[in-house]
Write an enzyme that holds these catalytic residues in place. Structure first.
Site: not given
Ligand SMILES: NC(=O)c1ccc[n+]([C@@H]2O[C@H](COP(=O)([O-])OP(=O)(O)OC[C@H]3O[C@@H](n4cnc5c(N)ncnc54)[C@H](OP(=O)(O)O)[C@@H]3O)[C@@H](O)[C@H]2O)c1
Length: 241
Positions: A19, A66, A163
């Site tokens: 990701g 993926d 989640y």
């Molecule tokens: N933001 C927060 O507040 C927060 C807090 C706690 C934990 N997290 C964790 O941090 C991590 C990153 O989240 P984020 O905030 O950066 O979210 P985001 O902006 O929604 O990005 C999610 C990423 O995951 C990728 N992804 C989703 N499904 C996938 C798959 N099947 N194969 C490969 N890549 C995939 C997406 O790729 P695409 O571009 O292809 O969709 C994107 O790059 C996650 O694990 C999330 O649970 C986030």
């Protein structure tokens, strides 16, 4: 992947970030490259990964991945190993949050399966594909990007149920792998980035990606000889979970 390895980066540690094309993943890639690692920006959309790589420079290369596809995981890891020899650092960052405002008694079977497939099984598939090479090399840093929502100690609501469960289970995977890999040189930890402004976190989140990426990057670059493993961390401190 196209082109040859940049000679200036030969001999450097190689990191694969799932990701990696947006949000926290892109920032983790940027920070790891800034610390001198060769970074594989792994993403479903190759053009998005290429854009991140252009912004970072020659230390970053795109990789199609993926995590919900076993074939894609096998092919991506094969390509990465063929090109760089080892994957020294794996950041399981790819994640989805699909629950909206659902509660634990408002279950959507499809959402449950899709969430677990990415957040838990995807990370597990990646670990299964990458960790044996780390063990052979006697060095590895595996970081599972978790959330405070996955902490049993902080489970004060059933909102975002699938989640939450996916991240609790991911932390269990961290603990199991750490136990099994003790003494191998492979350290396995979970990192909670905190509520961060990304596609998932939304614009109201108090933290920017730079701060959110700090704990994952810290755990991904624990120095040689460090014994930190099997932990769940937020802001570089143990998170009750
Ligand atoms: N933001 C927060 O507040 C927060 C807090 C706690 C934990 N997290 C964790 O941090 C991590 C990153 O989240 P984020 O905030 O950066 O979210 P985001 O902006 O929604 O990005 C999610 C990423 O995951 C990728 N992804 C989703 N499904 C996938 C798959 N099947 N194969 C490969 N890549 C995939 C997406 O790729 P695409 O571009 O292809 O969709 C994107 O790059 C996650 O694990 C999330 O649970 C986030």
């Amino acid at each position: 992947m196209n082109g040859q390895q940049n000679p200036a980066l030969e001999g450097r540690r190689t990191a694969l970030v799932t990701g990696g094309a947006r949000g926290l993943g892109a920032e983790i890639c940027r920070q790891l490259a800034g610390q001198g690692l060769q970074v594989l920006v792994a993403a479903r959309r190759r053009e998005a990964a290429e854009e991140v790589c252009r912004a970072i420079g020659p230390a970053a290369v795109p990789l199609a991945l993926d995590v919900t596809s076993a074939e894609s995981v096998t092919e991506a890891v094969r390509e990465a190993l063929e090109r760089f020899g080892t994957i020294d650092v794996l950041v399981n960052n790819a994640g989805v949050s699909l629950d909206g405002s659902r509660t634990a008694l408002d279950l959507d079977d499809g959402i449950l399966r899709a969430t677990l497939d990415t957040n838990l099984v995807g990370a597990w598939r990646m670990a299964e594909a990458v960790v044996p090479g780390m063990v052979r090399a006697g060095y590895g840093r595996l970081v599972n990007v978790t959330s405070g929502y996955g902490s049993l100690a902080l489970m004060d609501s059933g909102r975002h149920p699938t989640y939450r469960v996916s991240k609790t289970a991911l932390n269990a995977l961290t603990r199991m792998l750490a136990a099994d890999l003790a003494g191998t040189g492979v350290l396995v930890n979970s990192a909670d980035p905190g509520w961060t402004r990304t596609g998932m976190g939304g614009p109201a989140a108090p933290r920017g990606p730079e701060l959110g990426a700090d704990t994952p990057v810290w755990l991904a670059t624990l120095p040689e000889g460090d014994t930190t493993t099997g932990g769940v961390f937020a802001e570089r401190k143990p998170l009750p979970w």
